[in-house]
Design an enzyme around this catalytic site. Structure first.
Site, PDB file in Angstrom:
ATOM      1  N   GLU A 287      47.407  46.433  32.034  1.00 20.46           N
ATOM      2  CA  GLU A 287      46.455  45.352  31.790  1.00 20.46           C
ATOM      3  C   GLU A 287      45.023  45.869  31.815  1.00 20.46           C
ATOM      4  OE1 GLU A 287      47.437  41.034  32.942  1.00 20.46           O
ATOM      5  OE2 GLU A 287      46.071  41.702  34.505  1.00 20.46           O
ATOM      6  N   GLU A 290      44.339  47.679  28.623  1.00 19.49           N
ATOM      7  CA  GLU A 290      44.176  46.702  27.542  1.00 19.49           C
ATOM      8  C   GLU A 290      42.787  46.072  27.594  1.00 19.49           C
ATOM      9  OE1 GLU A 290      46.549  42.859  25.623  1.00 19.49           O
ATOM     10  OE2 GLU A 290      47.099  43.612  27.610  1.00 19.49           O
ATOM     11  N   CYS A 313      50.014  37.460  34.699  1.00 24.05           N
ATOM     12  CA  CYS A 313      51.017  37.724  35.738  1.00 24.05           C
ATOM     13  C   CYS A 313      51.788  36.483  36.155  1.00 24.05           C
ATOM     14  CB  CYS A 313      50.343  38.322  36.975  1.00 24.05           C
ATOM     15  SG  CYS A 313      49.522  39.886  36.662  1.00 24.05           S
ATOM     16  N   SER A 333      46.407  38.807  28.168  1.00 24.25           N
ATOM     17  CA  SER A 333      46.951  40.162  28.089  1.00 24.25           C
ATOM     18  C   SER A 333      48.417  40.088  27.686  1.00 24.25           C
ATOM     19  CB  SER A 333      46.824  40.842  29.451  1.00 24.25           C
ATOM     20  OG  SER A 333      47.613  42.000  29.517  1.00 24.25           O
ATOM     21  N   LYS A 372      59.244  31.798  38.426  1.00 20.54           N
ATOM     22  CA  LYS A 372      59.867  33.108  38.219  1.00 20.54           C
ATOM     23  C   LYS A 372      61.334  32.969  37.850  1.00 20.54           C
ATOM     24  CE  LYS A 372      56.395  35.896  39.007  1.00 20.54           C
ATOM     25  NZ  LYS A 372      55.876  36.773  37.947  1.00 20.54           N
ATOM     26  N   GLU A 375      61.207  32.366  34.258  1.00 18.40           N
ATOM     27  CA  GLU A 375      60.770  33.567  33.557  1.00 18.40           C
ATOM     28  C   GLU A 375      61.925  34.542  33.350  1.00 18.40           C
ATOM     29  OE1 GLU A 375      56.917  36.500  33.887  1.00 18.40           O
ATOM     30  OE2 GLU A 375      58.138  36.255  35.681  1.00 18.40           O
ATOM     31  N   GLU A 380      62.815  36.915  25.486  1.00 24.72           N
ATOM     32  CA  GLU A 380      62.077  38.151  25.208  1.00 24.72           C
ATOM     33  C   GLU A 380      62.162  39.149  26.358  1.00 24.72           C
ATOM     34  OE1 GLU A 380      58.849  35.052  26.367  1.00 24.72           O
ATOM     35  OE2 GLU A 380      60.811  35.094  25.366  1.00 24.72           O
ATOM     36  N   CYS A 517      49.582  32.979  44.713  1.00 29.96           N
ATOM     37  CA  CYS A 517      50.992  33.103  45.085  1.00 29.96           C
ATOM     38  C   CYS A 517      51.238  32.799  46.562  1.00 29.96           C
ATOM     39  CB  CYS A 517      51.500  34.501  44.767  1.00 29.96           C
ATOM     40  SG  CYS A 517      51.319  34.968  43.026  1.00 29.96           S
TER      41      CYS A 517
END
Length: 595
Positions: A287, A290, A313, A333, A372, A375, A380, A517
């Site tokens: 990141e 980038e 994230c 990102s 999560k 996710e 993908e 978090c």
């Protein structure tokens, strides 16, 4: 500040004007039972209570009982919170609630932590004179999404979840529907969460007082994977877990339990116990590279460069902009989250090291987050249908698993993570709180860009618990404007500014949950206690200070990874394994008006 005096249960108290009876009573140490009331201490978050009427009190001179959570104190007011009339009214209200509530407490995942159950115990209710209609117990199907289970038959219409979803997160997935006994808080037209704007942040679950909203429990899958001799189980642990898990075992908030956590996971029988902090360091390499790449192109005159770059994230945040701001999906990102980077590396780089086939490895994550779970299942993040991370469990689920295994957590010895995917830096651990990701990125990006040692490690100007923060960091003559937001309501404000052309930030960090978090939807419940969040926040930075290495690019394990396997940050292989893309998930709801 204007103050007033009043009397509560024969005790005089002085409070600021505008204080509710409920909060005035708290000042005296008088406990008034509540259900719909919810305040997030220190973060200016509260719902519009007064609906459940559990908190009614008697006010001298008034005919009707008053709800303490919304009734403001008046000068010389005389209040009784414990009269027989008050107790009888509260019992009657509670009995009416229970008359239409399922009685499956033995099987309910909220049993033992259910506020309705606690009230029933407090008032000694063992039988109920009221019987609700039978249809109310079966009018709603239990809905299981990738992250959240909804059992609307248990909804008590406290509307806390609605407040959190609409006011704190501005997602707009939940609202009150129906009337009378069928009334619940649900999605528009009672559609499935998968088809709604829900981000799966889990904040609704965190505030639900009963079992109407709970997380999908993956502990049974963990047990099956561990006992399967044909599988290699690899577990990773997120940074925020280590500053909250101890609360489930009676330790004070903010206790750093990294070593005991590692020992517990090894005692449970995982083959390899690793640290998501390792892949957080890896995330900074990708990141940060980038970010610098976009900045260099922008400074070189390329006006088509997408700025500001947004961190990626947090999967709940990713869901939010895909649903609400898909026109900005080129800004974040492309780096995967640390959870997914870890899974990709575990099932490629590490699997090759131990000569294990991808399909024979089960990768499990312990996360503070419900999103999560969702996710893990995104297409993908799979290779030929096999997910990089097979499934995720929350901090609460891990605590339950440790207790099931009869492990005395507080007496465990301190143990180290396994190598090489367990070596990390202080920059990685601060990923667990708002501002931490961008601070970690600055530590590395400064040195990569300037070729000089960073003049400091602690960027205090990037820290704090304010909803939106900003700072300018001097990269040796190049000012980098940074924005930070936590809570999706604050994220929305920044995205609206970007759309309106009012934003001058080069980089923005966004986390979906208040505080980041450390207050994820899967963390130990705190019932709005901001002191607990602050303790976790302070522990994160203490853990950073205690690390021997505090910059991601100085992690020797990450250096070896690039040398042996990836080549260079944002190189061809890194893009293939560690980067992703985003989608337009705006949906149109079709309604059959003939039904």
């Amino acid at each position: 500040m204007d103050t007033i005096k009043l009397t509560i249960d024969n005790r005089e108290v002085e409070v600021p004007k505008g204080t509710t009876i409920l909060n005035a009573a708290k000042q005296l140490g008088i406990s008034i039972p509540t259900l719909c009331h919810f305040e997030f201490k220190g973060m200016d978050v509260h719902n519009k209570p007064g609906g459940c009427r559990i908190c009614v009190v008697e006010v001298a001179g008034r005919r009707n009982l008053a709800p303490a959570c919304v009734t403001e104190c008046m000068p010389d007011m005389v209040v009784r919170t414990n009269s027989m009339r008050v107790i009888n009214a509260r019992r009657t209200v509670l009995e009416l609630m229970l008359s239409d509530h399922p009685n499956d407490c033995l099987q309910c995942s909220k049993s033992g932590k259910c506020e309705l159950q606690a009230l029933a115990i407090r008032f000694g209710i063992r039988s109920n004179p009221f019987v609700g209609p039978d249809h109310a117990q079966s009018s709603y199907q239990i809905e299981v999404s990738p992250s959240i289970i909804r059992d609307m038959n248990k909804c008590v219409m406290c509307r806390r979840c609605e407040m959190m979803c609409n006011e704190m997160q501005t997602v707009g997935a939940l609202s009150a529907i129906e009337r009378g006994f069928p009334a619940v808080v649900s999605t528009a037209f009672n559609q499935h969460l998968d088809h709604s704007p829900c981000t799966f942040c889990g904040q609704c679950v965190a505030v639900c007082p009963v079992g109407a909203l709970t997380e999908v429990d993956n502990t049974a899958k963990v047990i099956r994977a561990i006992v399967d001799p044909s599988k290699k189980t690899v577990v990773q642990v997120a940074p925020a877990v280590r500053v909250a898990l101890g609360e489930e075992f009676g330790m004070k908030p903010g206790s750093i339990v990294t070593g005991k956590l590692t020992a517990a996971l090894k005692a449970l029988g995982f083959d390899y116990v690793f640290d998501t902090d390792w892949s957080a360091d890896l995330t900074i390499m990708e990141e940060g590279t980038e970010l610098l790449g976009r900045l260099k192109r922008f400074l070189g005159g390329d006006k088509d460069v997408k700025l500001p770059i947004l961190t990626s994230c947090c999967p709940a945040w990713v869901n939010f902009f895909e649903h609400q701001f898909p026109e900005l999906k080129e800004l974040p990102s492309t780096a995967k989250s640390p959870q997914q980077m870890f899974g990709a590396m575990a099932k490629s780089y590490f699997a090759e090291k131990i000569n294990c086939k991808r399909e024979d490895m089960v990768c499990i994550s312990v996360m503070p987050c419900l999103a999560k779970k969702y996710e893990c299942g995104r297409d993908e993040f799979k290779v030929n249908g096999n997910p990089d991370v097979d499934f995720s469990i929350t901090t609460r689920e891990l605590a339950a698993l440790i207790k099931q295994a009869n492990i005395d957590f507080t007496k465990l010895p301190e143990e180290e993570f396994d190598s090489p995917l367990g070596e990390s830096t202080g920059a990685a651990v601060i990923f667990g709180t708002t501002g931490g990701v961008i601070e970690a990125a600055v530590r590395t990006a400064y040195e990569v860009y300037t070729g000089k040692q960073c003049p400091k490690i602690d960027f205090e100007e990037l820290r704090g618990l304010e909803g939106i923060r900003s700072a300018t960091i001097d990269f040796d003559g190049l000012p980098i404007n940074i924005g930070i937001a936590h809570g999706l309501k604050n994220a929305r404000k920044l995205l609206e500014d970007i759309k309106a052309g009012k934003c001058n930030f080069h980089a923005i960090e966004i986390m979906a949950c208040p505080g980041g978090c450390i207050d994820g939807g899967g963390q130990p419940l705190h019932h709005g206690n901001g002191d607990i969040i602050k303790a976790r926040w302070e522990a994160i930075y203490q853990a950073d200070k205690e690390m021997p290495i505090r910059k991601s690019h100085e992690n020797p394990s990450i250096q070896t990874l690039y040398k042996e396997y990836l080549g260079e940050p944002c190189g061809h292989k890194s893009h293939e394994l560690l980067h992703t893309h985003y989608f337009d998930r705006q949906t149109t709801v079709e309604v059959d008006l003939n039904k």
